[in-house]
Design a protein around this motif. Sequence first.
Motif, PDB file in Angstrom:
ATOM      1  N   ARG A   1       0.831  -1.209   0.000  1.00  0.00           N
ATOM      2  CA  ARG A   1       0.000   0.000   0.000  1.00  0.00           C
ATOM      3  C   ARG A   1       0.864   1.257   0.000  1.00  0.00           C
ATOM      4  NH1 ARG A   1      -3.544   0.113   4.890  1.00  0.00           N
ATOM      5  NH2 ARG A   1      -4.441   1.960   3.864  1.00  0.00           N
TER       6      ARG A   1
ATOM      7  N   ALA B   1       2.176   1.806  -3.415  1.00  0.00           N
ATOM      8  CA  ALA B   1       1.116   2.295  -4.294  1.00  0.00           C
ATOM      9  C   ALA B   1       0.766   3.753  -4.028  1.00  0.00           C
ATOM     10  CB  ALA B   1      -0.129   1.430  -4.133  1.00  0.00           C
TER      11      ALA B   1
ATOM     12  N   LEU C   1      -2.186  -1.554  -9.320  1.00  0.00           N
ATOM     13  CA  LEU C   1      -2.454  -2.558  -8.290  1.00  0.00           C
ATOM     14  C   LEU C   1      -3.293  -3.698  -8.837  1.00  0.00           C
ATOM     15  CD1 LEU C   1      -3.257  -0.336  -5.189  1.00  0.00           C
ATOM     16  CD2 LEU C   1      -1.617  -2.221  -5.196  1.00  0.00           C
TER      17      LEU C   1
ATOM     18  N   LEU D   1       1.911  -3.807  -8.822  1.00  0.00           N
ATOM     19  CA  LEU D   1       1.943  -4.203  -7.423  1.00  0.00           C
ATOM     20  C   LEU D   1       0.832  -5.216  -7.193  1.00  0.00           C
ATOM     21  CD1 LEU D   1       2.269  -0.549  -6.054  1.00  0.00           C
ATOM     22  CD2 LEU D   1       4.121  -2.110  -6.719  1.00  0.00           C
TER      23      LEU D   1
ATOM     24  N   ASP E   1      -1.087  -8.022  -4.861  1.00  0.00           N
ATOM     25  CA  ASP E   1      -1.324  -8.448  -3.483  1.00  0.00           C
ATOM     26  C   ASP E   1      -1.999  -9.819  -3.463  1.00  0.00           C
ATOM     27  OD1 ASP E   1      -1.539  -8.551  -0.779  1.00  0.00           O
ATOM     28  OD2 ASP E   1      -2.833  -6.806  -0.561  1.00  0.00           O
TER      29      ASP E   1
END
Length: 240
Positions: free
Chosen positions: A46, A49, A75, A152, A154
């Motif tokens: 986070r 980002a 993301l 990115l 997750d």
Amino acid sequence: MTLLLDAVTLAYRDRPVLEGVDLEIRTGEILVIAGASGCGKSTLLRALAGLLPVTSGRLLDRGEPVRGPSADRALMFQDDALLPWRSARRNVELPLAIRGMPRAERTSRADEWLARVGLAGLELRLPRDLSGGQRQRVQLARVLAGGPRAVLMDEPFGALDPQTRREMQRLLVEVWNAETTVVFVTHDVEEALTLGDRVAVLGGGGLADLVEIPLPRTSADPSLRARVLTALGAPALETT
């Protein structure tokens, strides 16, 4: 170098999660961030980002402080986050439309990326008509179609069944190019060793180890696997 963390401390609800992290993220690499639940993996992502400010230290993108989100840092989540009323094509087109790309150009790029992720012929299907793996392929196409410098991710494949997960791992390596930096969060050791050029292991409130993975990406050296597990400090995380 794309991103630099210099003595970075990050907090969640005023409680320090990571402290004193020093890490250079190289342009064009796949850097995997591994660690147990609650170690700060998603918190770090986070921050990269631009969604979470650093408590102290410096977080730089090409030498400039990260002060907020950027289209250059895209993301991708475990939840595919597709709009259910938009077709696969129109979901991929959405960020391109937001940027003001002409309709014909964005449609062409969306179809090109859907084909690259193995969904040619499914452009007009709604998310409800796609499998979980297909929806993640759409999300991957949407992320990459915008041409970000850094992606990115997750735990994007964490909810998939093992076979589909392996297919998505192979697909990521196939469609990734050396101009795009990937930061990939996982708690799965095998996934980390399969995907990463380097594996940054978080633990104890900081960076526990940084492991270089030799190319080509083949079966991981048992010594590297043992090193990652040792850094994790929890053999129970080992997967088969």
